[in-house]
Design an enzyme around this catalytic site. Structure first.
Site, PDB file in Angstrom:
ATOM      1  N   GLU A 170       0.875  -1.101   0.029  1.00 15.67           N
ATOM      2  CA  GLU A 170      -0.041   0.119  -0.205  1.00 15.67           C
ATOM      3  C   GLU A 170       0.897   1.336   0.095  1.00 15.67           C
ATOM      4  O   GLU A 170       1.634   1.488   0.865  1.00 15.67           O
ATOM      5  CB  GLU A 170      -1.015  -0.008   1.227  1.00 15.67           C
ATOM      6  CG  GLU A 170      -1.943   1.228   1.316  1.00 15.67           C
ATOM      7  CD  GLU A 170      -2.971   1.235   2.219  1.00 15.67           C
ATOM      8  OE1 GLU A 170      -3.717   2.084   2.503  1.00 15.67           O
ATOM      9  OE2 GLU A 170      -3.283   0.000   3.169  1.00 15.67           O
ATOM     10  N   ARG A 171       0.657   2.111  -0.879  1.00 17.81           N
ATOM     11  CA  ARG A 171       1.445   3.358  -1.180  1.00 17.81           C
ATOM     12  C   ARG A 171       2.893   2.846  -1.387  1.00 17.81           C
ATOM     13  O   ARG A 171       3.761   3.515  -0.823  1.00 17.81           O
ATOM     14  CB  ARG A 171       1.292   4.140  -0.021  1.00 17.81           C
ATOM     15  CG  ARG A 171      -0.066   4.622   0.573  1.00 17.81           C
ATOM     16  CD  ARG A 171      -0.844   5.069  -0.712  1.00 17.81           C
ATOM     17  NE  ARG A 171      -2.301   5.424  -0.119  1.00 17.81           N
ATOM     18  CZ  ARG A 171      -3.372   5.298  -1.142  1.00 17.81           C
ATOM     19  NH1 ARG A 171      -3.157   5.268  -2.337  1.00 17.81           N
ATOM     20  NH2 ARG A 171      -4.567   5.632  -0.518  1.00 17.81           N
ATOM     21  N   ASN A 213      -3.172  -1.538   7.832  1.00 16.61           N
ATOM     22  CA  ASN A 213      -4.394  -1.805   7.369  1.00 16.61           C
ATOM     23  C   ASN A 213      -4.279  -3.605   7.519  1.00 16.61           C
ATOM     24  O   ASN A 213      -4.037  -4.074   6.470  1.00 16.61           O
ATOM     25  CB  ASN A 213      -4.752  -1.489   6.038  1.00 16.61           C
ATOM     26  CG  ASN A 213      -5.225   0.179   6.130  1.00 16.61           C
ATOM     27  OD1 ASN A 213      -5.903   0.622   7.363  1.00 16.61           O
ATOM     28  ND2 ASN A 213      -4.861   0.852   5.183  1.00 16.61           N
ATOM     29  N   GLU A 296     -10.985   4.586   8.810  1.00 18.45           N
ATOM     30  CA  GLU A 296     -10.865   4.162   7.481  1.00 18.45           C
ATOM     31  C   GLU A 296     -11.283   2.762   7.405  1.00 18.45           C
ATOM     32  O   GLU A 296     -10.658   1.875   6.866  1.00 18.45           O
ATOM     33  CB  GLU A 296      -9.410   4.478   6.949  1.00 18.45           C
ATOM     34  CG  GLU A 296      -9.223   5.796   6.611  1.00 18.45           C
ATOM     35  CD  GLU A 296      -7.810   5.786   5.953  1.00 18.45           C
ATOM     36  OE1 GLU A 296      -7.580   6.835   5.143  1.00 18.45           O
ATOM     37  OE2 GLU A 296      -6.754   5.228   6.246  1.00 18.45           O
ATOM     38  N   ARG A 346     -11.476  17.609   9.017  1.00 21.07           N
ATOM     39  CA  ARG A 346     -10.648  16.589   9.369  1.00 21.07           C
ATOM     40  C   ARG A 346      -9.345  16.972   9.958  1.00 21.07           C
ATOM     41  O   ARG A 346      -8.862  16.046  10.763  1.00 21.07           O
ATOM     42  CB  ARG A 346     -10.457  15.635   8.105  1.00 21.07           C
ATOM     43  CG  ARG A 346      -9.382  14.771   8.084  1.00 21.07           C
ATOM     44  CD  ARG A 346      -9.391  13.901   6.742  1.00 21.07           C
ATOM     45  NE  ARG A 346      -7.941  13.416   6.633  1.00 21.07           N
ATOM     46  CZ  ARG A 346      -7.752  12.588   5.456  1.00 21.07           C
ATOM     47  NH1 ARG A 346      -8.647  12.446   4.391  1.00 21.07           N
ATOM     48  NH2 ARG A 346      -6.576  12.056   5.318  1.00 21.07           N
ATOM     49  N   LYS A 370       1.007  11.522  13.039  1.00 18.78           N
ATOM     50  CA  LYS A 370       1.544  11.910  11.743  1.00 18.78           C
ATOM     51  C   LYS A 370       2.162  13.546  11.898  1.00 18.78           C
ATOM     52  O   LYS A 370       1.624  14.283  12.810  1.00 18.78           O
ATOM     53  CB  LYS A 370       0.383  12.059  10.734  1.00 18.78           C
ATOM     54  CG  LYS A 370       0.359  10.763  10.398  1.00 18.78           C
ATOM     55  CD  LYS A 370      -0.775  10.591   8.910  1.00 18.78           C
ATOM     56  CE  LYS A 370      -1.100   9.232   8.191  1.00 18.78           C
ATOM     57  NZ  LYS A 370      -1.933   9.220   7.284  1.00 18.78           N
ATOM     58  N   ASP A 375      -2.468  14.402   5.937  1.00 16.43           N
ATOM     59  CA  ASP A 375      -2.090  13.235   5.420  1.00 16.43           C
ATOM     60  C   ASP A 375      -0.877  13.359   4.148  1.00 16.43           C
ATOM     61  O   ASP A 375      -0.983  13.169   3.384  1.00 16.43           O
ATOM     62  CB  ASP A 375      -3.041  12.577   4.764  1.00 16.43           C
ATOM     63  CG  ASP A 375      -2.816  11.053   4.196  1.00 16.43           C
ATOM     64  OD1 ASP A 375      -2.149  10.607   4.796  1.00 16.43           O
ATOM     65  OD2 ASP A 375      -3.705  10.671   3.538  1.00 16.43           O
ATOM     66  N   GLU A 397       5.241  10.450  13.223  1.00 17.27           N
ATOM     67  CA  GLU A 397       5.356   9.600  12.054  1.00 17.27           C
ATOM     68  C   GLU A 397       5.534  10.520  10.678  1.00 17.27           C
ATOM     69  O   GLU A 397       4.863  11.413  10.500  1.00 17.27           O
ATOM     70  CB  GLU A 397       3.899   8.895  11.788  1.00 17.27           C
ATOM     71  CG  GLU A 397       3.971   7.933  10.621  1.00 17.27           C
ATOM     72  CD  GLU A 397       2.287   7.194  10.543  1.00 17.27           C
ATOM     73  OE1 GLU A 397       2.335   6.468   9.518  1.00 17.27           O
ATOM     74  OE2 GLU A 397       1.696   7.596  11.445  1.00 17.27           O
ATOM     75  N   GLU A 403       3.922   9.340  -1.309  1.00 10.27           N
ATOM     76  CA  GLU A 403       2.449   9.268  -1.755  1.00 10.27           C
ATOM     77  C   GLU A 403       1.944  10.523  -2.369  1.00 10.27           C
ATOM     78  O   GLU A 403       1.367  10.314  -3.434  1.00 10.27           O
ATOM     79  CB  GLU A 403       1.651   8.828  -0.429  1.00 10.27           C
ATOM     80  CG  GLU A 403       0.271   8.658  -0.785  1.00 10.27           C
ATOM     81  CD  GLU A 403      -0.660   8.381   0.498  1.00 10.27           C
ATOM     82  OE1 GLU A 403      -1.886   8.233   0.299  1.00 10.27           O
ATOM     83  OE2 GLU A 403      -0.066   8.147   1.548  1.00 10.27           O
ATOM     84  N   GLU A 521       6.580  21.402  -5.111  1.00  8.23           N
ATOM     85  CA  GLU A 521       5.519  22.205  -4.593  1.00  8.23           C
ATOM     86  C   GLU A 521       4.940  23.278  -5.384  1.00  8.23           C
ATOM     87  O   GLU A 521       3.776  23.540  -5.454  1.00  8.23           O
ATOM     88  CB  GLU A 521       5.963  22.656  -3.152  1.00  8.23           C
ATOM     89  CG  GLU A 521       5.020  23.725  -2.638  1.00  8.23           C
ATOM     90  CD  GLU A 521       5.309  24.281  -1.241  1.00  8.23           C
ATOM     91  OE1 GLU A 521       4.505  24.563  -0.427  1.00  8.23           O
ATOM     92  OE2 GLU A 521       6.648  24.515  -1.090  1.00  8.23           O
ATOM     93  N   TRP A 551     -16.718  18.991  -5.081  1.00  8.80           N
ATOM     94  CA  TRP A 551     -16.783  20.277  -4.636  1.00  8.80           C
ATOM     95  C   TRP A 551     -15.467  20.708  -4.035  1.00  8.80           C
ATOM     96  O   TRP A 551     -15.184  21.802  -3.446  1.00  8.80           O
ATOM     97  CB  TRP A 551     -17.645  20.884  -3.397  1.00  8.80           C
ATOM     98  CG  TRP A 551     -19.252  20.895  -4.325  1.00  8.80           C
ATOM     99  CD1 TRP A 551     -20.061  19.879  -4.634  1.00  8.80           C
ATOM    100  CD2 TRP A 551     -19.575  22.169  -4.817  1.00  8.80           C
ATOM    101  NE1 TRP A 551     -21.160  20.523  -5.027  1.00  8.80           N
ATOM    102  CE2 TRP A 551     -20.944  21.548  -5.282  1.00  8.80           C
ATOM    103  CE3 TRP A 551     -19.353  23.253  -4.796  1.00  8.80           C
ATOM    104  CZ2 TRP A 551     -21.826  22.560  -5.985  1.00  8.80           C
ATOM    105  CZ3 TRP A 551     -19.901  24.172  -5.592  1.00  8.80           C
ATOM    106  CH2 TRP A 551     -21.400  23.923  -6.149  1.00  8.80           C
TER     107      TRP A 551
END
Length: 689
Positions: A170-171, A213, A296, A346, A370, A375, A397, A403, A521, A551
């Site tokens: 994953e990633r 996960n 998640e 969030r 994190k 994220d 983290e 990603e 960036e 949106w």
């Protein structure tokens, strides 16, 4: 480095452990006397240290190395544990030895005997001391000035593998898993050992070998596959690396047949005690469990009306008799954000969930937070949860895997970003309370702290897909060992070890690395707005596509302006989670840094930045300039062809070519979108598609 497949020059497998033969001349003459090693080998980590030193010296000097228990009057290298080696105790003064802590080492040159002494309090420290000496020699440094003590700043320096047992990652952007194939643990032990070697060489001492996960098949690593896990633990143990497992919170139901996973249920608690006992019987030095819960769609204590402390403490009690820890991830945001409700945020979630629980976690629970509240974005503020729980162990983290920063198809050296985070002053104890001092335990005195990061390696021959992405893995380890190292120092060290010091190649790679984050960036997400990527794979521009189409919840762009109002006065109140000095800084348009403006404020396109440009003109300018600079990276690299092995040259050239084209796509998609939203043309009259 040993190989489990046929070696091809320039493929990058040796990474920064190439140990090229030193050219004839001064350096070779200086290193030649050190072909004698004296050590009384006491355990397997010390044996690893001696083997690493022998192999490295032979590669650098071209001379055979002999190992004995004493040097006598001969020149050479002396290795030993303080208090267990009379030779080391005599070679390194007691005052110096007394300043060496767990995993640290002292390294000294004696001009009278022409001997180098490496002393440590434990065998792990000896291994790190050996790698320190080899870094110096491999880079052509002076060993006759050695006289230093090195102690790791952070006690836990961890890698998280997001590897799944079907072989996917994953990633993951560098091939398939090196740990698993076809729902089985891989048997390619040599490759795994070579990875352990890379990690130890830059100071990593812990690894979680499966994805956070955790699905049903991965849950069986605790049970059916435990003998295979034991073999992996033995490989990492040779390099002083503790093994951890990510666990599925619902394992008592999925594996044990229980009707519940309620942490207050006696049967559930007993199931985890028995599971922990079996793991520690097989792996006595097992590190503990890593947990992602109630986020998640992962199971957790919320299902049973319990909170994170209830869930973590139940597991912590199970591993505590064996010295184990539970690392509980704070990436929790079980809310789908409604674009019509701008009070939902969030970014607030981790702080809102965990801050009220301070003091309720057991002392062998570590909260893994994190670096930012969202994220792993290209640019976001530091998570306000870091340091906000003075009575709770915390670790930071990072994500080495790129990603949201080009997925190892674009070059993006992340150490400068991490340095900004670590040096950020939280003001939690007035001025002078940077994140790095919270993470290492200095500020609150918590016993368990440190670094964790999502790995960027896979089965590709060069480990990281993009050859230059190796700098992020190396840099993370070096920074976790010592956060005071600069991004510049780390880049130079990695280049010398990986490519050598020849000019203009050295300066060219250094310039590429040090400019890469700014370049990436500039043609992607402006002013801290975040995301604007494809929702399924997170690669490539999709301005309105991220999870909450149509949106663009993460930027709220409309015909009047762009950005998220996170102020206390008129927005989500997220700024209130910071200490007052930072709250006031972010709350005001007058003091909010330009690079985070759209993270904290919704402003008109005509709002003027501190630079004097309007927001819309800044977007146009940076995207044009960023795409142009990305194209220049390829042109600069092409001039280095004669200084590189063809395979190494071609691998990077192909990635830079893709980056240059992709940067144009970003430029055109972002500029077109904001032109259509704002209706304001580019001041310089450039074509906006």
């Amino acid at each position: 480095m040993s190989r489990y497949f046929e070696y091809r020059p320039g493929d990058g497998y040796e990474a920064w452990l190439q140990y090229r033969r030193t050219d004839q001349g001064t350096k070779l003459k200086q290193y030649a006397p050190y072909c004698h090693i004296a050590a009384v080998i006491q355990d397997e980590v010390m044996r690893t240290a001696v083997n690493e030193l022998s192999q490295g010296l032979e590669a650098i000097t071209g001379h055979l190395v002999d190992v004995a228990e004493t040097l006598g009057e001969s020149s050479g290298i002396l290795l030993g544990i303080f208090g267990a080696s009379q030779a080391i105790d005599e070679a390194i003064h007691a005052d110096v030895a007394g300043s060496v802590r767990t995993e640290g080492y002292a390294i000294q040159f004696d001009g009278r005997t022409e001997q180098i002494a490496i002393g440590a309090a434990d065998s792990a420290g000896l291994l790190y001391g050996v790698f320190h000496l080899l870094r110096i020699m491999a880079a052509g440094g002076d060993v006759k000035s050695l006289n230093r003590v090195e102690n790791p700043v952070n006690s836990l320096r961890m890698i998280n593998q997001w590897d799944n047992m079907d072989g996917s990652v994953e990633r993951g952007y560098a091939g398939s898993s090196i740990f698993y194939h076809d729902n089985r643990v891989a048997k390619e032990y040599q490759r795994i050992q070579d990875y352990a070697r890379l990690l130890a060489s830059c100071g990593i001492n812990a690894i979680a070998i499966n994805n956070v996960n955790v699905h049903r098949v991965e849950s069986r690593l605790l049970t059916d596959f435990l003998p295979d896990v034991t073999k992996l633990a033995a490989i990492f143990r040779q390099y002083a690396i503790k093994l951890y497992l990510s666990i599925n919170y619902a394992s008592p139901m999925e594996l044990g047949g229980l009707a519940t996973a309620d942490p207050q249920n006696p049967s559930v608690r007993e199931w985890w005690r028995e599971a922990a006992a079996k793991v520690y019987e097989a792996i006595p030095d097992f590190g503990g469990f890593l947990v992602k819960a109630d986020s998640e769609h992962r199971p957790g204590p919320f299902t049973y009306g319990r909170d994170h402390a209830d869930g973590a403490n139940m597991l912590a009690e199970a591993v505590k008799p064996y010295g184990g820890v539970v690392i509980w991830r704070c990436f929790v945001y079980n809310c789908k954000q409604d674009w019509r409700d701008r009070s939902t945020d969030r970014a607030r979630a981790a702080y809102d969930h965990f801050r009220p629980l301070d003091g309720r976690f057991l002392d062998n629970v570590i909260l893994q937070i994190k670096n930012g509240p969202i994220d792993f974005q290209v640019r976001e503020p530091v998570s306000p949860l870091i340091g906000a729980m003075p009575h709770t162990n915390q670790m930071i983290e990072f994500q080495i895997a790129q990603e949201y920063t080009g997925q190892q198809r674009h070059v993006c050296y992340l150490v400068p970003q991490w340095k900004e985070v670590l040096d950020f002053d939280t003001y939690l104890q007035e001025e002078g309370t940077p994140v790095k001092r919270i993470v290492d335990g200095t500020v609150h005195g918590n016993p368990c702290n440190g670094f964790a990061a999502v790995s960027n390696i896979g089965s590709d021959a060069n480990w990281t897909g993009h050859l230059l992405a190796q700098a992020n893995l190396f840099g993370y380890g070096r920074l976790a060992w010592n956060p005071e190292l600069s991004a510049e120092e780390i880049a130079k060290e990695w280049i010398r070890l990986t490519f050598g010091s020849r000019e203009p190649l050295f300066q060219t790679i250094y310039d590429i690395l040090m400019n890469s984050w700014e370049i990436y960036e500039s043609y992607t997400t402006p002013l801290g707005v975040g995301f604007m990527v494809n929702p399924d794979h997170h690669y490539g521009p999709n301005v309105e596509g991220y999870e909450y189409s149509p949106w663009g919840t993460y930027h709220y762009a409309d015909n009047h302006g762009v950005g998220v109002d996170r102020t206390t006065a008129t927005g989500t109140g997220y700024t209130s989670q910071y200490a007052d000095a930072n709250k006031q800084r972010y709350e005001s348009l007058a003091t909010c840094p330009d690079e985070l403006l759209l993270f904290f404020h919704h402003v008109p396109y005509t709002h003027k930045l501190h630079s004097g440009k309007t927001v819309i003109q800044h977007i146009y300018d940076t995207h044009f300039e960023g795409a142009e600079r990305a194209g220049q990276l390829l042109a600069v690299w092409e001039r280095m062809r004669e200084q590189l092995d063809e395979q190494a040259y071609r691998q990077v050239a192909d990635r830079l070519e893709e980056q240059a084209e992709h940067a144009k796509e970003w430029r055109d998609r972002i500029n077109t979108y904001f032109y259509r939203r704002s209706g304001i043309p580019d001041e310089q009259g450039r074509t906006i598609y």
